[in-house]
Design an enzyme around this catalytic site. Structure first.
Site, PDB file in Angstrom:
ATOM      1  CG  ASP A   1       4.029   0.320   5.856  1.00  0.00           C
ATOM      2  OD1 ASP A   1       3.008   0.753   5.308  1.00  0.00           O
ATOM      3  OD2 ASP A   1       4.267  -0.915   5.916  1.00  0.00           O
TER       4      ASP A   1
ATOM      5  CE  LYS B   1       5.232   1.211   2.354  1.00  0.00           C
ATOM      6  NZ  LYS B   1       3.894   1.742   2.642  1.00  0.00           N
TER       7      LYS B   1
HETATM    8  P1  NDP Z   1       2.078  -1.427  12.908  1.00  0.00           P
HETATM    9  O1  NDP Z   1       3.470  -1.921  12.905  1.00  0.00           O
HETATM   10  O2  NDP Z   1       1.714  -0.280  13.771  1.00  0.00           O
HETATM   11  O3  NDP Z   1       1.071  -2.624  13.241  1.00  0.00           O
HETATM   12  C1  NDP Z   1       1.055  -3.764  12.469  1.00  0.00           C
HETATM   13  C2  NDP Z   1       0.062  -4.746  13.075  1.00  0.00           C
HETATM   14  O4  NDP Z   1      -0.105  -5.839  12.179  1.00  0.00           O
HETATM   15  C3  NDP Z   1       0.535  -5.345  14.372  1.00  0.00           C
HETATM   16  O5  NDP Z   1      -0.571  -5.703  15.144  1.00  0.00           O
HETATM   17  C4  NDP Z   1       1.293  -6.577  13.900  1.00  0.00           C
HETATM   18  O6  NDP Z   1       1.417  -7.611  14.863  1.00  0.00           O
HETATM   19  C5  NDP Z   1       0.429  -7.039  12.752  1.00  0.00           C
HETATM   20  N1  NDP Z   1       1.262  -7.711  11.744  1.00  0.00           N
HETATM   21  C6  NDP Z   1       2.303  -7.185  11.073  1.00  0.00           C
HETATM   22  N2  NDP Z   1       2.863  -8.096  10.261  1.00  0.00           N
HETATM   23  C7  NDP Z   1       2.149  -9.211  10.434  1.00  0.00           C
HETATM   24  C8  NDP Z   1       2.236 -10.508   9.865  1.00  0.00           C
HETATM   25  N3  NDP Z   1       3.173 -10.824   8.960  1.00  0.00           N
HETATM   26  N4  NDP Z   1       1.303 -11.420  10.269  1.00  0.00           N
HETATM   27  C9  NDP Z   1       0.363 -11.108  11.191  1.00  0.00           C
HETATM   28  N5  NDP Z   1       0.245  -9.892  11.767  1.00  0.00           N
HETATM   29  C10 NDP Z   1       1.116  -8.975  11.379  1.00  0.00           C
HETATM   30  O7  NDP Z   1       1.759  -1.102  11.362  1.00  0.00           O
HETATM   31  P2  NDP Z   1       0.589  -0.215  10.758  1.00  0.00           P
HETATM   32  O8  NDP Z   1      -0.627  -0.290  11.610  1.00  0.00           O
HETATM   33  O9  NDP Z   1       1.155   1.105  10.430  1.00  0.00           O
HETATM   34  O10 NDP Z   1       0.325  -0.955   9.366  1.00  0.00           O
HETATM   35  C11 NDP Z   1      -0.661  -1.961   9.208  1.00  0.00           C
HETATM   36  C12 NDP Z   1      -1.016  -2.084   7.739  1.00  0.00           C
HETATM   37  O11 NDP Z   1      -1.538  -0.828   7.277  1.00  0.00           O
HETATM   38  C13 NDP Z   1       0.132  -2.417   6.790  1.00  0.00           C
HETATM   39  O12 NDP Z   1      -0.353  -3.198   5.721  1.00  0.00           O
HETATM   40  C14 NDP Z   1       0.555  -1.042   6.257  1.00  0.00           C
HETATM   41  O13 NDP Z   1       1.205  -1.145   4.998  1.00  0.00           O
HETATM   42  C15 NDP Z   1      -0.805  -0.384   6.128  1.00  0.00           C
HETATM   43  N6  NDP Z   1      -0.813   1.063   6.082  1.00  0.00           N
HETATM   44  C16 NDP Z   1      -0.265   1.821   7.071  1.00  0.00           C
HETATM   45  C17 NDP Z   1      -0.333   3.192   7.016  1.00  0.00           C
HETATM   46  C18 NDP Z   1       0.168   4.053   8.124  1.00  0.00           C
HETATM   47  O14 NDP Z   1      -0.076   5.263   8.070  1.00  0.00           O
HETATM   48  N7  NDP Z   1       0.808   3.532   9.145  1.00  0.00           N
HETATM   49  C19 NDP Z   1      -0.948   3.883   5.870  1.00  0.00           C
HETATM   50  C20 NDP Z   1      -1.556   2.998   4.914  1.00  0.00           C
HETATM   51  C21 NDP Z   1      -1.465   1.646   5.035  1.00  0.00           C
HETATM   52  P3  NDP Z   1       2.840  -7.800  15.620  1.00  0.00           P
HETATM   53  O15 NDP Z   1       2.971  -6.611  16.502  1.00  0.00           O
HETATM   54  O16 NDP Z   1       2.699  -9.088  16.333  1.00  0.00           O
HETATM   55  O17 NDP Z   1       3.871  -7.841  14.532  1.00  0.00           O
HETATM   56  O1  2IT Z   2       1.024   2.676   2.800  1.00  0.00           O
HETATM   57  C1  2IT Z   2       0.956   3.884   3.073  1.00  0.00           C
HETATM   58  O2  2IT Z   2       0.241   4.655   2.431  1.00  0.00           O
HETATM   59  C2  2IT Z   2       1.750   4.388   4.197  1.00  0.00           C
HETATM   60  N1  2IT Z   2       2.400   3.597   4.876  1.00  0.00           N
HETATM   61  C3  2IT Z   2       1.795   5.853   4.491  1.00  0.00           C
HETATM   62  C4  2IT Z   2       2.746   6.554   3.571  1.00  0.00           C
HETATM   63  C5  2IT Z   2       3.000   7.994   3.874  1.00  0.00           C
HETATM   64  O3  2IT Z   2       3.858   8.555   3.177  1.00  0.00           O
HETATM   65  O4  2IT Z   2       2.378   8.571   4.768  1.00  0.00           O
END
Ligand code: NDP
Ligand code: 2IT
Length: 454
Positions: free
Chosen positions: A174, A134
């Site tokens: 992420d 990561k």
């Molecule tokens: P994005 O940046 O697309 O969206 C994040 C969302 O969460 C936004 O709505 C954001 O609000 C909110 N957010 C982020 N940080 C905070 C915080 N500290 N407090 C409150 N709200 C918060 O990210 P993703 O959708 O990609 O990721 C969301 C989660 O999913 C994370 O935990 C990530 O690790 C996990 N994840 C993502 C994957 C992926 O493929 N993208 C795969 C597996 C897991 P704001 O815009 O106001 O910051």
């Molecule tokens: O937390 C996760 O699994 C991710 N943000 C996606 C990682 C990836 O390599 O697609």
């Protein structure tokens, strides 16, 4: 009944965590992720002598390497900005390091070590050959122009490129890193190396991205919930759902829930939450996607536009629902929020985010015997589809949407089966935390043992 073995294991967990905390002071998120794992795996090793004597817990909790570097770039006012970049290459026993990059002001080594650690077992559960890693930066993309984001991504890659490669380490997105950022980083990598390879996943489709990678984490989480519900002869149809976040994972969770007949009544961002009692429908979701992905606005605008309720700093866990999908960030749900959900009759919690529930919150869910899937299983569809993108890049082919979707469904079903086989108790209840940790561990442990002391 508490057995002597259980007492001995408890003491071993305590001793192990004491050493880990001493060795990694202040890294609270990392301690938390290891604690959850150790509570399952130390007793498992106790019961399975073939895993004893290899110091597997010690080896698995020390990253292969953690790189930290300065990132210098110039903002639109001509001012020099300095950020810190990181890549934690945690474990490559079963494949090249693989895992996302997070750009958020809260990013630090503790958060990246917790994410990299969990990634090892999540990737192992997918059964694809991917190790765990990561990275990211404390850069905050909010309020930055496209040019500033590009300048930052390029500067970040001028250091990161030395440490990654299609057979070494393959980053992806992420929080704060989506298609736009991956595109800019890929462009810089290609220029520096003069190589067009699958070094990053989540790329745009025209230059090697996989169909369905943007949708995969959210869709995968809903597929996993379908699998859990099916064990009770139940389905998504007609269920009231709450979702936190409104980014990549949240958006496609909502899309799939709507398609399967769920009624989604909340979404949120870091400023607050909207509650739409009529349910978010396809048109409203399309509007949210434009708001978040194009205009990069705040979720409050939804309430103004559609006459929904808005709660400043609100989180959905006090809203009665059948299914909850935390999809924003770590530690959104503590014991208090978990109890609210359970008392309001939640039957399933599927974690889209990584570690959105803390250790006490998880205990509440498990004690209440609800269907609860930790992020390392239920959000694995994202990295699994990244794995499919790597395969397509290596083969220099491209699968269509239906092909990727059917592989994604199959992988989520397979992960569910692994969880059931390692996590089903004598009373029939499936502890997905236990199942996920053991299922993820055995493959990595077998590889570590086979590869010797390195
Ligand atoms: P994005 O940046 O697309 O969206 C994040 C969302 O969460 C936004 O709505 C954001 O609000 C909110 N957010 C982020 N940080 C905070 C915080 N500290 N407090 C409150 N709200 C918060 O990210 P993703 O959708 O990609 O990721 C969301 C989660 O999913 C994370 O935990 C990530 O690790 C996990 N994840 C993502 C994957 C992926 O493929 N993208 C795969 C597996 C897991 P704001 O815009 O106001 O910051
Ligand atoms: O937390 C996760 O699994 C991710 N943000 C996606 C990682 C990836 O390599 O697609």
């Amino acid at each position: 009944m508490t057995t002597n073995l259980a007492v001995a294991s408890e003491e071993l967990v305590h001793q192990f965590m004491k050493q880990l905390i001493k060795r990694n002071p202040g890294q609270t998120e990392f301690h938390q992720a290891v604690q959850e794992f150790a509570e399952v795996i130390i007793p498992f090793i106790q019961e399975n002598p073939k895993y004893q004597g290899y110091k597997l817990m010690e080896r698995l909790t020390e990253p292969d390497r953690a790189i930290s570097f300065r990132v210098c770039w110039m903002d639109d006012k001509g001012e020099i900005q300095v950020n810190r970049g990181y890549r934690v290459q945690f474990n490559n026993a079963i494949g090249p390091y693989k895992g996302g990059l997070r750009f958020h002001p809260t990013v630090n080594i503790s958060i990246l070590k917790f994410l990299g650690f969990e990634q090892i077992f999540k990737n192992s559960l997918t059964t694809l050959p991917m190790g765990g890693g990561k990275g990211g930066s404390d850069f905050d993309p909010k309020g930055k122009s496209d040019r500033e984001v590009m300048a930052f991504c390029q500067a970040f890659m001028t250091e990161l490129y030395r440490h990654i490669g299609p057979d070494t380490d393959v980053p992806a997105g992420d929080i704060g890193v989506g298609g736009r950022e991956v595109g800019y980083m890929f462009g810089m990598y290609k220029k520096l190396r003069n190589e067009h390879t699958g070094v990053l996943t989540g790329k745009g489709f025209p230059f090697g991205g996989s169909r369905l990678r943007p949708e995969a984490t959210g869709y995968g989480n809903v597929y996993f919930m379908q699998n859990m519900l099916a064990t009770k002869g139940d389905s998504i149809n007609g269920k009231t759902c709450v979702v936190s976040g409104s980014g990549n994972v949240a958006q496609f969770t909502v899309e799939k829930l709507i398609e399967l007949g769920g009624k989604v009544i909340t979404m949120s961002d870091s400023s607050g939450m909207i509650i739409d009692k009529d349910g978010i429908d396809t048109e409203k979701l399309e509007w949210i996607m434009e708001l978040k992905n194009v205009r990069r606005g705040r979720i409050k605008e939804y309430a103004d536009k559609f006459g929904a309720e808005y709660i400043e700093k609100g989180e959905p866990w006090s809203i009665p629902c059948d299914l909850a999908f935390p999809s924003a960030t770590q530690n959104e749900i503590t014991e208090k929020e978990a109890k609210m959900l359970v008392n309001n009759g939640v039957i399933g919690v599927g974690e889209g985010a990584n570690m959105p529930t803390d250790v006490d919150g998880v205990r509440v869910f498990l004690n209440a015997r609800i269907l609860y899937s930790p992020g390392k299983v239920s959000n694995a569809g994202g990295v699994a589809t990244s794995g499919l993108e790597m395969s397509q890049n290596s083969l220099r082919i491209s699968w269509d949407r239906a092909e990727v979707d059917s592989r994604l469904k199959e992988i989520m079903k397979d992960i569910h089966e692994q969880c059931v086989s390692y996590g089903k108790g004598s009373d029939g209840y499936v502890d997905y935390v236990k199942g996920a940790n053991i299922g993820g561990f055995v493959r990595v442990a077998d590889a570590l043992i086979a590869q010797g002391i390195v």
